[in-house]
Design a protein around this motif. Sequence first.
Motif, PDB file in Angstrom:
ATOM      1  N   GLU A 107      97.141  12.019 101.631  1.00  0.00           N
ATOM      2  CA  GLU A 107      97.457  13.279 100.963  1.00  0.00           C
ATOM      3  C   GLU A 107      98.659  13.151 100.028  1.00  0.00           C
ATOM      4  N   GLU A 108      99.419  12.072 100.169  1.00  0.00           N
ATOM      5  CA  GLU A 108     100.533  11.722  99.280  1.00  0.00           C
ATOM      6  C   GLU A 108     101.642  12.771  99.260  1.00  0.00           C
ATOM      7  N   LEU A 109     101.923  13.356 100.423  1.00  0.00           N
ATOM      8  CA  LEU A 109     103.102  14.201 100.534  1.00  0.00           C
ATOM      9  C   LEU A 109     104.340  13.309 100.483  1.00  0.00           C
ATOM     10  N   ASP A 110     105.442  13.840  99.972  1.00  0.00           N
ATOM     11  CA  ASP A 110     106.649  13.027  99.983  1.00  0.00           C
ATOM     12  C   ASP A 110     107.216  12.986 101.397  1.00  0.00           C
ATOM     13  N   THR A 111     108.123  12.050 101.620  1.00  0.00           N
ATOM     14  CA  THR A 111     108.624  11.791 102.966  1.00  0.00           C
ATOM     15  C   THR A 111     109.278  13.021 103.587  1.00  0.00           C
ATOM     16  N   ALA A 112     110.116  13.709 102.801  1.00  0.00           N
ATOM     17  CA  ALA A 112     110.837  14.864 103.341  1.00  0.00           C
ATOM     18  C   ALA A 112     109.877  15.984 103.724  1.00  0.00           C
ATOM     19  N   GLU A 113     108.862  16.218 102.882  1.00  0.00           N
ATOM     20  CA  GLU A 113     107.919  17.298 103.172  1.00  0.00           C
ATOM     21  C   GLU A 113     107.068  16.973 104.393  1.00  0.00           C
ATOM     22  N   ALA A 114     106.618  15.729 104.492  1.00  0.00           N
ATOM     23  CA  ALA A 114     105.833  15.326 105.654  1.00  0.00           C
ATOM     24  C   ALA A 114     106.663  15.444 106.926  1.00  0.00           C
ATOM     25  N   ALA A 115     107.930  15.036 106.860  1.00  0.00           N
ATOM     26  CA  ALA A 115     108.801  15.128 108.030  1.00  0.00           C
ATOM     27  C   ALA A 115     108.981  16.580 108.465  1.00  0.00           C
ATOM     28  N   GLU A 116     109.161  17.468 107.487  1.00  0.00           N
ATOM     29  CA  GLU A 116     109.329  18.893 107.813  1.00  0.00           C
ATOM     30  C   GLU A 116     108.072  19.448 108.481  1.00  0.00           C
ATOM     31  N   MET A 117     106.904  19.079 107.955  1.00  0.00           N
ATOM     32  CA  MET A 117     105.655  19.588 108.518  1.00  0.00           C
ATOM     33  C   MET A 117     105.430  19.098 109.941  1.00  0.00           C
ATOM     34  N   LEU A 118     105.866  17.872 110.217  1.00  0.00           N
ATOM     35  CA  LEU A 118     105.669  17.291 111.541  1.00  0.00           C
ATOM     36  C   LEU A 118     106.819  17.612 112.493  1.00  0.00           C
ATOM     37  N   VAL A 141     113.618  12.644 108.770  1.00  0.00           N
ATOM     38  CA  VAL A 141     113.102  11.707 107.766  1.00  0.00           C
ATOM     39  C   VAL A 141     113.110  10.289 108.312  1.00  0.00           C
ATOM     40  N   ASP A 142     114.190   9.911 108.993  1.00  0.00           N
ATOM     41  CA  ASP A 142     114.270   8.554 109.545  1.00  0.00           C
ATOM     42  C   ASP A 142     113.181   8.322 110.588  1.00  0.00           C
ATOM     43  N   ALA A 143     112.949   9.325 111.426  1.00  0.00           N
ATOM     44  CA  ALA A 143     111.912   9.193 112.450  1.00  0.00           C
ATOM     45  C   ALA A 143     110.541   9.068 111.807  1.00  0.00           C
ATOM     46  N   LEU A 144     110.310   9.825 110.737  1.00  0.00           N
ATOM     47  CA  LEU A 144     109.020   9.737 110.066  1.00  0.00           C
ATOM     48  C   LEU A 144     108.819   8.361 109.438  1.00  0.00           C
ATOM     49  N   LYS A 145     109.875   7.834 108.822  1.00  0.00           N
ATOM     50  CA  LYS A 145     109.764   6.508 108.206  1.00  0.00           C
ATOM     51  C   LYS A 145     109.424   5.446 109.251  1.00  0.00           C
ATOM     52  N   GLN A 146     110.070   5.535 110.408  1.00  0.00           N
ATOM     53  CA  GLN A 146     109.787   4.575 111.472  1.00  0.00           C
ATOM     54  C   GLN A 146     108.361   4.721 111.982  1.00  0.00           C
ATOM     55  N   ARG A 147     107.918   5.970 112.166  1.00  0.00           N
ATOM     56  CA  ARG A 147     106.551   6.198 112.641  1.00  0.00           C
ATOM     57  C   ARG A 147     105.539   5.709 111.616  1.00  0.00           C
ATOM     58  N   LEU A 148     105.808   5.939 110.346  1.00  0.00           N
ATOM     59  CA  LEU A 148     104.887   5.509 109.294  1.00  0.00           C
ATOM     60  C   LEU A 148     104.789   3.990 109.244  1.00  0.00           C
ATOM     61  N   HIS A 149     105.918   3.311 109.400  1.00  0.00           N
ATOM     62  CA  HIS A 149     105.915   1.847 109.384  1.00  0.00           C
ATOM     63  C   HIS A 149     105.064   1.298 110.520  1.00  0.00           C
ATOM     64  N   ARG A 150     105.260   1.844 111.709  1.00  0.00           N
ATOM     65  CA  ARG A 150     104.494   1.387 112.865  1.00  0.00           C
ATOM     66  C   ARG A 150     103.017   1.745 112.711  1.00  0.00           C
ATOM     67  N   ALA A 151     102.745   2.922 112.146  1.00  0.00           N
ATOM     68  CA  ALA A 151     101.360   3.339 111.957  1.00  0.00           C
ATOM     69  C   ALA A 151     100.637   2.425 110.983  1.00  0.00           C
ATOM     70  N   ARG A 152     101.315   2.005 109.920  1.00  0.00           N
ATOM     71  CA  ARG A 152     100.687   1.102 108.947  1.00  0.00           C
ATOM     72  C   ARG A 152     100.387  -0.253 109.580  1.00  0.00           C
ATOM     73  N   LEU A 153     101.306  -0.734 110.398  1.00  0.00           N
ATOM     74  CA  LEU A 153     101.064  -2.003 111.086  1.00  0.00           C
ATOM     75  C   LEU A 153      99.869  -1.876 112.035  1.00  0.00           C
ATOM     76  N   ALA A 154      99.825  -0.759 112.767  1.00  0.00           N
ATOM     77  CA  ALA A 154      98.724  -0.554 113.712  1.00  0.00           C
ATOM     78  C   ALA A 154      97.397  -0.398 112.982  1.00  0.00           C
ATOM     79  N   LEU A 155      97.414   0.256 111.832  1.00  0.00           N
ATOM     80  CA  LEU A 155      96.185   0.412 111.053  1.00  0.00           C
ATOM     81  C   LEU A 155      95.672  -0.942 110.592  1.00  0.00           C
ATOM     82  N   SER A 156      96.576  -1.787 110.166  1.00  0.00           N
ATOM     83  CA  SER A 156      96.188  -3.138 109.759  1.00  0.00           C
ATOM     84  C   SER A 156      95.548  -3.895 110.912  1.00  0.00           C
TER      85      SER A 156
END
Length: 211
Positions: free
Chosen positions: A167-178, A182-197
């Motif tokens: 959906e290409e939301l920016d980091t701050a907006e995605a963090a607010e929705m969840l 922001v730091d927690a979202l970045k960490q979750r996104l990094h781990r999620a990308r690794l898991a997706l791979s």
Amino acid sequence: MDDPPAILADGEARRDETELLSRLRAGDNSAYEDLVRENIARMLAVARRITRNEDDAQEAVQDAFLSAFRKIGDFDGRSALSTWMHRIVVNACLMKLRSKRRRPERSIEDMLPAFREDGHFARSPRDSVADVRERGLEELEARELVERALDRLPEAHRTVIVLRDIEELDTAEAAEMLGVSVDALKQRLHRARLALSRAIDELMEPAHGGA
């Protein structure tokens, strides 16, 4: 010199949206019908990607439209009306997910790449869609493979990938929705990308093994 077609089309779209917004604020019933007709296909696509369930997707879209109708007076016009609608349906989907009983999920730790003793990845993380295409799959096959891999991720990690990478939301907006930092979202996104791979690799292995 005449304006390029793209500029003319963009200007016309803005005028059309301004007119639609005026009709909506005036309580014009046909304007609400136009709003639904112009946005429902995209909103359903968004809802299906987030909820992964047709009934939940349709309910979330219905909730989103009801919310938009009630809050149209609060729309400040700083973003496109379609962008505002997009945010509303994303929020409706997240609320739907939070209200449902969670199904048993595989631990994200089991899906992260393993490390060798020297500290390097035993399995290199890959840029999911781009890597799938490099493996010779057609675009539709690649997209379907990524969708199947996403279904293997825990909900919280699947959702963050959908919000940021699809959906290409920016980091701050995605963090607010969840509701995370922001730091927690970045960490979750990094781990999620690794898991997706890793999930993509697992889905590809049977095909490779049979080659």
